[in-house]
Design an enzyme around this catalytic site. Sequence first.
Site, short mmCIF file in Angstrom:
data_model
loop_
_atom_site.label_atom_id
_atom_site.label_comp_id
_atom_site.label_asym_id
_atom_site.label_seq_id
_atom_site.Cartn_x
_atom_site.Cartn_y
_atom_site.Cartn_z
N HIS A 81 0.83 -1.20 0.00
CA HIS A 81 0.00 0.00 0.00
C HIS A 81 0.87 1.26 0.00
CE1 HIS A 81 0.44 0.83 4.38
NE2 HIS A 81 0.32 -0.47 4.55
N ASP A 83 -0.42 4.41 0.98
CA ASP A 83 -0.84 5.38 1.99
C ASP A 83 -0.15 5.10 3.31
OD1 ASP A 83 -2.36 2.98 2.13
OD2 ASP A 83 -3.87 3.97 3.38
N ASP A 114 6.13 0.72 7.26
CA ASP A 114 4.73 0.42 6.89
C ASP A 114 4.23 1.39 5.82
OD1 ASP A 114 2.15 -0.51 6.89
OD2 ASP A 114 1.60 0.42 8.80
N GLU A 148 -5.21 1.42 2.37
CA GLU A 148 -5.12 0.28 3.29
C GLU A 148 -5.26 0.73 4.73
OE1 GLU A 148 -3.47 -2.71 6.00
OE2 GLU A 148 -2.75 -0.65 5.71
N GLU A 149 -4.82 1.95 5.03
CA GLU A 149 -4.84 2.42 6.41
C GLU A 149 -6.22 2.88 6.86
OE1 GLU A 149 -2.60 1.76 8.27
OE2 GLU A 149 -0.65 1.83 7.30
#
Length: 430
Positions: A81, A83, A114, A148-149
């Site tokens: 991801h 974001d 991440d 995704e977040e």
Amino acid sequence: MADERSFEEVVEFTRDLIRIDTTNRGGGDGDERAAAEYAAVKLAEAGLEPVVLEKAPGRSNVVARLAGADPDAPALLVHGHLDVVPAEAADWSVDPFSGEIDADGMLWGRGAIDMKSMDAMMLAAVRSWAREGVRPRRSIVFAFLADEEAEADYGSRFLADEHAELFEGCTEGISEMGGFTFHSEGMRIYPIAAGERGTAWLELTARGRAGHGSKRNPENAVSRLAAAVARIGAHEWPLRVTPVVEAAVRELAELHGVAPDYEDLSGLGEAAQLVESTLRNSANPTVLEAGYKINVIPEHARAEVDGRVVPGGEAEFEATLDELCGPDVQWRYAHRDASLIAPVDSPTFRAMRAAIEKFDPEGHPVPYCMSGGTDAKPFTPLGITGYGFSPLALPPGFGYGKLAHGVDERVPVEGLRFGLRVLDDFLLSA
């Protein structure tokens, strides 16, 4: 295999992506377009034909397919991801979007772990193959995703629902939260995710009789809700050992020289952290809302609860919530994703183990189940089995779980290069 240039590129790409602010504040507030365009350019330079897709302006995803050497082999989805969660600059030692590299070889910034480092590894690997003229055995679909977040509505969920044809032939996928170094009792352990607890975010509502705060009111909505929330917060969920967690505890116990004991994990040392949150369902109250004036008893009260469900634990979870809420409080799913479980004896899992052992012969890859969830969940209905494998070499005292979403997120440059070696070897051999 990864060439020398790719080891410089993986650092360059991670820095560049960190410097693109892709903060996702939830509720549709995010913008991944600049990062997606960056990834698309790097893929196109390697000879791929990336497609950029948006559900809403700025919420950009990139998908590209690389044909494998064996056209009959099932395809592999590799996704990351773009974001990141918010970062308060005042709390950080450096600008969280600086991509700074310090004198100790640490690359700083939101997304360093991440998961912009994994995005960079994906780009660096495919570009090295183009230069070296090599192809993986399996066709690979690379996906760089938005949202995704939050709830993945603009990212993996959107793609799986509306562009499933892009993932045709994919039977397995890999993404974040696995293959990093975890230190315990002097050992280097590399947990590889082969499961995820299901997401069960709940909204609780209580109705009562509105009235004056000075009057007795046995139908007080706030009291009813508070009692239910207290019961949920105090509930002791029973042990539910899934096959992945059983394998994790068994292998960790063997490494630590103790017998497997699911009720007492102290013999696993620091590695107990890898399994302690996945032995049971859970439900943690997180939000309370009620009232508007101190002397007015409101008619309504609401709460939110973060529930997580082990594979196969859905029926127990729902029955328990019914009992804990009682007749005066109703609950519903505000957001729900099924749990995941993947085989730990598959050729793909063995290939992940082998790639780690090749570059760290004294390391110990083990299976584990994630306590939370990833973009793997929306792809499951397409028949794609998800694993967590975004390898990184991390030093002792360097907490992957603490730095992801934490202050002063950073990654060792050499650990990033180790990750590229491992990922590259796995993708070429899987």
